[in-house]
Design an enzyme around this catalytic site. Structure first.
Site, mmCIF file in Angstrom:
data_model
loop_
_atom_site.group_PDB
_atom_site.id
_atom_site.type_symbol
_atom_site.label_atom_id
_atom_site.label_comp_id
_atom_site.label_asym_id
_atom_site.label_seq_id
_atom_site.Cartn_x
_atom_site.Cartn_y
_atom_site.Cartn_z
ATOM 1 C CB ALA A 1 -93.693 -27.458 55.099
ATOM 2 N N GLY B 1 -93.604 -22.251 56.697
ATOM 3 C CA GLY B 1 -92.156 -22.325 56.509
ATOM 4 C C GLY B 1 -91.603 -21.131 55.742
ATOM 5 C CD GLU C 1 -91.405 -22.099 60.654
ATOM 6 O OE1 GLU C 1 -91.954 -22.829 59.798
ATOM 7 O OE2 GLU C 1 -91.050 -22.496 61.763
ATOM 8 C CD GLU D 1 -96.562 -23.104 60.648
ATOM 9 O OE1 GLU D 1 -97.192 -22.131 61.145
ATOM 10 O OE2 GLU D 1 -95.582 -22.953 59.903
#
Ligand code: DAK
Length: 262
Positions: free
Chosen positions: A68, A113, A116, A136
């Site tokens: 992200a 991300g 993910e 993260e």
């Protein structure tokens, strides 16, 4: 498509849709604009009767994606942060629940991300030299696009906890060892291997392929009894199709089936 995407490339050929992340200058990080584009393309492909398999690739030499967009995220308040998390969640859910199986071809950095989204795909193939991490924790958050749930299911709770608690990087071979990726291939073969697999899958009957995805996913969606009952329903539904009759007939006649997607 309402507007041509600027951060992604889309190609549809022979039953295979390919989405290529194309923001190489920014290591394919996901800002809001890219998330919006990605969501509308996934909606369109999900509805496209001619696409049997979706492939995700990256046009950035160095990364599948660095995750992200931290710059954009850092400027967000609580409400903005929530919206950003929801946008990513929606995409992961679309990848997971769209009718077509999704194959992701990964090379370089696949962080945050990126892992993910990869976990929401059906099959992950990594190039030698790929680097995976959920970093993260190092920027004061946790995986916000489903990583705590999907990574744990794929690699097991202990390995997922280690990755998420430490943010440590793992290479393609370790990713394979823990079950995060299906195959590791030389970088120069990645696209060919991914497309060959997509072609094999696209040569199967669409209804069987889509129902297989739905039935396997159901295992994650509910308890095993529900999953088994759901599998029976999907299985039964296939007996109304031409392809089931053709497939079984061809087997009995010792020939290759000719599926017609009906
Ligand atoms: N966001 C924004 N910019 C990034 C970026 C990122 N994730 N990653 C790299 N960049 C930028 C760098 O700032 C640099 O920009 P300039 O200085 O050129 O302007 C440029 O890309 C090139 O990066 P580097 O110069 O650092 O290149 P290196 O080869 O040295 O290193 C790297 C590449 C990918 C290892 C490194 O850049 C890196 O560690 N980047 C950070 C990766 C990262 O931490 N990714 C995870 C992002 S977090 C949630 C919602 C969502 C999320 C969590 C919670 N909620 C709301 C609950 C999700 C999170 C994530 O994905």
């Amino acid at each position: 498509m309402e507007k041509e995407p600027t951060n992604l490339k889309v190609d549809i050929k022979n039953g295979i849709g390919t989405i290529t992340l194309n923001r190489p200058k920014f290591l394919n990080v996901f800002n809001e604009e890219t998330l919006d584009e990605f969501a509308s393309i996934l909606d369109e492909i999900g509805r496209n009767e001619n696409v049997k398999v979706l492939v995700l690739l990256s046009a950035c030499k160095k990364a599948f994606t660095a995750g992200a967009d931290i710059k954009q995220m850092s400027a967000k308040d609580r409400e903005g942060g929530k919206r950003f998390a929801q946008m990513g969640h929606r995409i992961a859910r679309k990848l997971e629940t769209m009718p077509q199986p999704v194959i992701i071809g990964i090379h370089g950095y696949t962080l945050g991300g990126g892992v993910e989204f990869a976990c929401a795909c059906d099959i992950r193939i990594a190039a030698e030299g790929s680097v995976f991490s959920q970093p993260e924790i190092d920027i004061g958050v946790i995986p916000g696009w489903g990583g705590t749930q999907r990574l744990s299911r794929i690699v097991g709770i202990a390995k997922a906890k280690e990755m998420i608690y430490t943010g440590k990087r793992i290479d393609a071979h370790e990713a394979m060892e823990i079950g995060l990726v299906n195959h590791v291939v030389p970088r120069e073969n990645l696209e060919d291997v991914v497309m060959a697999l997509a072609e094999t899958m696209a040569s199967k009957g669409k209804h069987a392929l889509f129902n297989a995805k739905r039935a396997i996913n159901q295992l994650h969606e509910s308890f095993i009894e529900d999953g088994l009952a759901f599998e029976v329903e999907r299985w039964t539904e296939l007996f109304d199709t031409y392809d089931q009759k053709e497939g079984m007939r061809a087997f009995l006649e010792g020939r290759h089936p000719k599926f017609e997607d009906r």
